[in-house]
Design a protein around this motif. Structure first.
Motif, short mmCIF file in Angstrom:
data_model
loop_
_atom_site.label_atom_id
_atom_site.label_comp_id
_atom_site.label_asym_id
_atom_site.label_seq_id
_atom_site.Cartn_x
_atom_site.Cartn_y
_atom_site.Cartn_z
N ALA A 41 -98.83 72.69 -13.88
CA ALA A 41 -97.95 72.05 -14.85
C ALA A 41 -97.91 70.56 -14.59
N LEU A 42 -97.87 69.79 -15.66
CA LEU A 42 -97.77 68.34 -15.53
C LEU A 42 -96.33 67.96 -15.27
N PRO A 43 -96.04 67.12 -14.26
CA PRO A 43 -94.66 66.68 -14.02
C PRO A 43 -94.17 65.80 -15.15
N THR A 44 -92.93 65.96 -15.51
CA THR A 44 -92.35 65.16 -16.59
C THR A 44 -91.63 63.96 -16.01
N GLY A 45 -91.50 62.91 -16.84
CA GLY A 45 -90.73 61.74 -16.44
C GLY A 45 -91.37 60.90 -15.36
N ALA A 46 -92.68 61.07 -15.14
CA ALA A 46 -93.34 60.30 -14.08
C ALA A 46 -94.29 59.25 -14.64
N GLY A 47 -94.26 59.07 -15.96
CA GLY A 47 -95.15 58.10 -16.57
C GLY A 47 -96.57 58.55 -16.68
N SER A 94 -99.89 65.79 -21.73
CA SER A 94 -100.61 67.03 -21.99
C SER A 94 -101.91 67.03 -21.23
N PHE A 95 -102.47 68.22 -21.02
CA PHE A 95 -103.74 68.33 -20.32
C PHE A 95 -104.89 67.79 -21.17
N THR A 109 -102.60 70.01 -26.45
CA THR A 109 -101.22 69.56 -26.29
C THR A 109 -100.48 70.30 -25.18
N GLU A 110 -101.13 71.23 -24.51
CA GLU A 110 -100.46 72.02 -23.48
C GLU A 110 -100.13 71.17 -22.26
N ALA A 118 -97.76 74.69 -24.75
CA ALA A 118 -97.29 73.38 -25.18
C ALA A 118 -95.83 73.17 -24.80
N GLY A 119 -95.09 74.27 -24.60
CA GLY A 119 -93.69 74.16 -24.21
C GLY A 119 -93.48 73.90 -22.73
#
Length: 659
Positions: free
Chosen positions: A89-95, A99-100, A128-129, A154-155
């Motif tokens: 999973a891609l970390p959120t809020g890290a700039g 999406s992959f 967009t996942e 994507a979620g």
């Protein structure tokens, strides 16, 4: 050799203890969930993630990173567990990328505990996942297998956990993100500089970012079997027509020279303005039109920009042709679906229209491809003559004015790369310095047409010449005394190909022959690795014995495994694993088939080295866009004295300065 899986394909697992290696284009979270016979999560405790990295038989990383190693012991899993899903999973809020689809395709490799490859899977087709189930380990009829899944969400992580039946999935996903954020906030001190001065310090990653290195320039290669190992992902040059995924959005790959670390707070100056071309035509190419602090740096970035442009435009052309073929087949199938209309004027008209549309699409794609190739060819014709010796071909006039440098260059040329759609265009293959992995020069037959038609004795001779050419270039581009080459020639058969090194005096010691010579050189280099590692760990690099050479070391190994016993092979493996971190590198000149008698003992050594060939070969695989690049070796032209002259100057400089 490890099996390369495609989505949905499975492969048996030979043992219960495994390691799952993940290599991504930027920081990702790696986790795992356990499932019962129906694949459902029974409880939140069946999830390994950065906030709770350990489960019985399973351990994952504690924070987001570009590379992960997940340890699995299938026998230690709870009895009710029938599946293990590896999650990314891609970390959120890290700039970073959202999406992959905006980063390079992740690569997953399943290996044994000793690193022996079992299966590999490149997760392609994501858009967009932001979360994906990469692979699944599952038990069927008492036996465990691995399946390539590649199911994206994507979620994000919450949607993925909900799909696996976990109650309160969003709360757990938030807890994982919080753990990732706290882990990313911790700073890690860079490792101590190498011995021998600040000039040879290794690159360190900027705070909060990925390591400053082949993602991928050719020196930073994700795991793949050796026959398909060389993922070459350059830095982005800006928008282009093809739709290949861009490099990691977590921050551009830092191609700046390690000695300019004090200036990294400011962006490099912009490239010089392009020369305007005729109205309606592209600007004239200019050598050094990429960003950088120096001309060398700008040329380096420009070369890899050309590499990326060629990769993307070829990927776009291949995709367009595939689309045209698929569309024609669909139109023909539709026109001929009714048996009553398969014969007659209407059927002939439908076939003609389908083929005409196919030709239009293919011609349009070819025209765009030829336009891009013409621009790249024009750029290559400008850039190639401007390259410094470290980047230039051996037949470049720049070698006529060669002088021993006072500073190590950013990279060294290890050959050229091309694609079959345009046989005349070659992009230099540049490897960053200091070296981060050794080389395996294949002296046996490969699957390439050039190898199959070549005489085996000629191939072996060319492999020796290639080793000498690469070693000679490394000696020539380093400052005097900063690089030392050792040669092992157990049978003495490589003496003719080693002549430029031996006769010029560039070698400090003659090539070692016989089992005794092999054992002596390996023992000396092993001792150096041990002492330097100990000095680095204790911070006592100034206390090294005076007989320890602080220079970078390269060991050329000819005719392996002749003259090597089990102890010598063990030392080779040790040097391959531990040597690069303290400046000791291997260059093996060997036939893989002849070395098979060592079996699993040699496999880790084979996988740790970058394979190059003395004849053109298409063994370098690029999962970034799915190409197999044609590699051409940097051999010295027949009859040329350019290498001998350069090595003679190196030897003379050593005598002059007593090094």
């Amino acid at each position: 050799m490890a099996a390369e899986l495609v989505r949905g394909q499975n492969h048996p697992l030979p043992g219960s203890r495994l390691e799952i290696r993940v290599s991504a284009g930027g920081p990702v979270m790696a986790g795992a969930t356990l499932g019962d016979e129906d694949g459902r999560l029974r409880e939140p405790g069946w999830i390994a993630h950065p906030a709770s990295p350990r489960l019985p038989g399973l351990e994952v990383s504690r924070q987001a990173a570009a590379d992960h190693r997940i340890a699995v012991d299938l026998e230690a899993l709870p009895e009710a567990v029938h599946r293990v899903n590896v999650l990314l999973a891609l970390p959120t809020g890290a700039g970073g990328p959202l999406s992959f689809g905006a980063t390079a395709a992740p690569v997953v490799a399943v290996t044994g505990p000793d690193g022996t490859g079992i299966a590999g899977y490149t997760i392609t087709g994501l858009g967009t996942e932001s979360a994906v189930v990469a692979v699944e380990l599952y038990r069927r009829l008492g036996a465990w297998k691995v399946r390539a899944v590649g199911q994206g969400y994507a979620g994000g992580l919450a949607a993925m956990l909900e799909d696996q039946g976990l109650p309160r999935a969003r709360e757990l996903a938030a807890a994982v993100e919080e753990a990732i954020a706290s882990g990313a906030a911790r700073s890690v001190a860079p490792p101590p500089a190498r011995t021998g001065g600040e000039d040879r310090g290794r690159r360190t990653a900027p705070a909060g970012g990925p390591p400053a290195a082949p993602g991928t320039a050719p020196d930073a290669l994700p795991y793949a079997p050796p026959d398909t190992a060389a993922a070459l992902r350059p830095a982005s040059r800006g928008p282009t027509a093809p739709t290949a995924p861009p490099p990691p959005a977590a921050g551009p790959v830092d191609y700046r020279h390690p000695r300019r670390a004090a200036r990294t707070a400011a962006a490099p100056p912009p490239p010089p303005p392009a020369q305007p071309g005729p109205p309606g035509r592209p600007a004239r190419p200019v050598a050094g039109d990429a960003a950088g602090w120096s001309m060398e740096e700008r040329l380096y970035n420009q070369v890899w920009g050309m590499f990326e442009d060629l990769a993307r435009t070829t990927a776009a052309y291949r995709s367009a042709v595939d689309f045209a073929d698929s569309r024609m087949e669909q139109e023909l199938d539709k026109a001929l679906a009714d048996p009553r209309s398969r014969i007659g004027a209407a059927a002939d008209t439908a076939r003609a229209r389908a083929r005409e549309r196919h030709a239009q699409l293919a011609d349009r794609a070819r025209a765009a491809f030829e336009r891009d190739l013409a621009q790249l060819t024009a750029e290559s014709e400008v850039v190639e003559p401007a390259l410094p010796p470290a980047f230039a071909r051996w037949d470049s006039p720049v070698w006529h004015a060669y002088q021993v440098p006072v500073e190590t260059p950013m990279a060294v040329r290890l050959g050229d790369l091309g694609l079959p759609e345009h046989s005349g265009l070659r992009i230099p293959m540049l490897m960053r310095l200091p070296l981060e992995r050794g080389l395996w020069i294949d002296a046996g037959r490969t699957r390439s047409a050039a190898s199959l038609t070549a005489d085996p004795h000629e191939t072996r001779r060319l492999a020796g010449e290639l080793a000498t050419a690469v070693a000679g270039r490394l000696l020539a581009v380093h400052p005097v005394g900063d690089f030392t080459v050792h040669a092992l020639d157990p049978t003495g058969a490589a003496a003719p190909t080693l002549a430029p090194l031996s006769e010029s005096g560039a070698l400090r010691e003659p090539p070692a022959t016989g089992p005794q010579g092999v054992a002596s050189v390996l023992a000396g280099l092993t001792r150096r690795v041990d002492l330097v590692q100990m000095a680095v760990r204790t911070g006592a690099t100034d206390a090294l014995p005076p007989d320890v050479d602080p220079a970078e070391q390269l060991l050329i190994v000819h005719d392996f495994p002749h003259g090597f016993d089990d102890r010598a092979v063990t030392r080779l493996r040790y040097l391959a694993d531990e040597g690069p971190s303290v400046g000791v590198h291997l260059m093996m000149v060997a036939d893989r088939e002849e070395a098979r008698e060592y079996g699993p003992v040699l496999d880790p050594l084979w996988r740790s080295l970058l394979r190059i060939t003395p004849v053109p070969d298409d063994h370098l695989a690029d999962p970034w866009v799915g190409h197999a690049w044609t590699y051409e070796p940097p051999l010295v032209p027949g009859g040329s004295r350019v290498l001998s002259r350069a090595l003679g100057q190196v030897a003379e400089a050593r005598r002059r300065y007593g090094r």
